[in-house]
Design an enzyme around this catalytic site. Structure first.
Site, PDB file in Angstrom:
ATOM      1  N   ALA A   1      -7.877 -28.785  20.083  1.00 37.62           N
ATOM      2  CA  ALA A   1      -6.338 -29.266  20.155  1.00 37.62           C
ATOM      3  C   ALA A   1      -5.834 -30.406  20.702  1.00 37.62           C
ATOM      4  CB  ALA A   1      -5.699 -27.801  20.872  1.00 37.62           C
TER       5      ALA A   1
ATOM      6  N   GLY B   1      -5.698 -33.199  19.062  1.00 40.14           N
ATOM      7  CA  GLY B   1      -4.873 -33.727  18.137  1.00 40.14           C
ATOM      8  C   GLY B   1      -3.484 -33.179  18.136  1.00 40.14           C
ATOM      9  N   ASP B   2      -3.457 -31.662  18.149  1.00 40.05           N
ATOM     10  CA  ASP B   2      -2.209 -30.924  18.093  1.00 40.05           C
ATOM     11  C   ASP B   2      -1.277 -31.306  19.478  1.00 40.05           C
ATOM     12  OD1 ASP B   2      -3.304 -29.308  16.024  1.00 40.05           O
ATOM     13  OD2 ASP B   2      -4.302 -27.859  17.227  1.00 40.05           O
TER      14      ASP B   2
HETATM   15  O1  RIB Z   1      -6.581 -27.781  16.386  1.00 40.74           O
HETATM   16  C1  RIB Z   1      -7.455 -26.810  16.809  1.00 40.74           C
HETATM   17  C2  RIB Z   1      -7.029 -25.719  15.947  1.00 40.74           C
HETATM   18  O2  RIB Z   1      -7.767 -25.527  14.894  1.00 40.74           O
HETATM   19  C3  RIB Z   1      -7.720 -24.287  16.740  1.00 40.74           C
HETATM   20  O3  RIB Z   1      -6.555 -23.697  17.890  1.00 40.74           O
HETATM   21  C4  RIB Z   1      -7.978 -23.417  15.573  1.00 40.74           C
HETATM   22  O4  RIB Z   1      -7.199 -22.286  15.814  1.00 40.74           O
HETATM   23  C5  RIB Z   1      -7.821 -24.565  14.393  1.00 40.74           C
HETATM   24  O5  RIB Z   1      -6.927 -23.919  13.740  1.00 40.74           O
END
Ligand code: RIB
Length: 303
Positions: A251, A253-254
């Site tokens: 996460a 990158g998220d």
């Molecule tokens: O980017 C991380 C995410 O990738 C995780 O939380 C997992 O669910 C996947 O979708």
């Protein structure tokens, strides 16, 4: 609520194992821990944007199971508008099987479940959210026709449109590029999108040039510890990453994408938004898990 950032994407329950190293094919390995953690690229980006100061709405779909309730509950607890997170009957919620090794590298297998039921018609029902948004964010853990629809509507409505092309196996349909303001792949995604190797700044520049030539507005390639590269028709700029000791990059990158979107929605310049997203992502890698690792505005500090 007037949601400035609207995220259209996935919600997954992450089933996370930690082990000294990743197993080889056919090998059984004793691990160290197991946890279920709310995740999904869409939901993680929504949580990041909300914790980092934006009002956020999520458009998504979970299954009619306990994981679905927990995933929706996790977003509601962040103050995220979940009226457009629908529940599909007869399907599991999305899950991600994640293995993390001692070097904090991860591998992820995703089962789409309810995310696969998020179709353009579902998004159409919540058109008002898109109309009210400043920034619209998509990833690729939902059906491609839905991503295409959202990008096109976002462009038609004059919104700032961000696509984090994750996961991706190959080039995007070329007609998508004209609908994207910011395309934000990591190294492996940039490589898959272009067919070029991407592992350092010069190779990232070459891949970004290729994507700009295809019509993307601006490209930000995230390079982990090597920082981020912003490329547009006007030139390019490298943003070094803060130096931290990473324990889990899940996460990261998220968190960058959510922080970047939140900052843009609050009227910050793209340079400020990139630095802000990087600061947030750097904190996230020092903690385990997806949503639990995402920092608050107080931790990152104001722009
Ligand atoms: O980017 C991380 C995410 O990738 C995780 O939380 C997992 O669910 C996947 O979708």
């Amino acid at each position: 609520m007037h949601a400035k950032v609207v995220v259209v994407g996935s919600l997954n329950m992450d089933l996370v194992t930690r082990a000294e190293r990743l197993p080889r094919a056919g090998e059984t390995l004793a691990g160290e821990s197991f946890e279920t953690v709310p995740g999904g690229k869409g939901a993680n980006q929504a949580v990041a944007a909300a914790r980092l100061g934006a009002s956020v709405a999520m458009v998504g779909c979970v299954g009619d199971d306990a994981y679905g309730q927990q995933l929706r509950g996790a977003l509601l607890a962040e103050g995220i508008d979940c009226l457009a997170v629908e529940v599909a009957a007869g399907v599991s919620s999305g899950v991600a099987l994640i293995m993390v090794d001692a070097a904090s590298q991860n591998t992820i297998v995703v089962i789409a479940g309810g995310n696969g039921r998020l179709l353009p018609a579902s998004v159409q029902r919540f058109e008002a959210l898109l109309r009210d948004a400043e920034v619209i964010v998509c990833q690729m853990e939902v059906p491609p026709q839905t991503v295409e629809y959202v990008l096109g509507r976002g462009r038609a409505l004059g919104k700032t449109v961000i696509l984090n092309p994750a996961p991706v196996k190959g080039p995007l349909p070329v007609e998508w590029f004209a609908t994207i303001d910011y395309l934000i792949p990591n190294e492996s995604e940039a490589s898959a999108l272009t067919g070029l190797p991407v592992d350092d700044l010069p190779s990232a520049q070459a891949a970004a040039d290729h994507l700009i030539a295809l019509g993307a507005g601006k490209v930000i390639i995230t390079l982990g510890a090597q920082g981020a590269l912003l490329v547009s028709g006007e030139g390019s700029e490298h943003f070094p990453a803060p130096v931290v000791a990473a324990v889990d990059t899940t996460a990261a990158g998220d968190t960058f994408v959510g922080g970047f979107a939140a900052a843009l929605a609050q009227g910050r310049s793209e340079r400020e938004a990139i630095v802000f997203g990087q600061r947030a992502a750097a904190i996230s890698v020092t903690r385990p898990g997806a949503q639990p690792s995402i920092p608050s505005l107080a931790e990152v500090g104001n722009l």
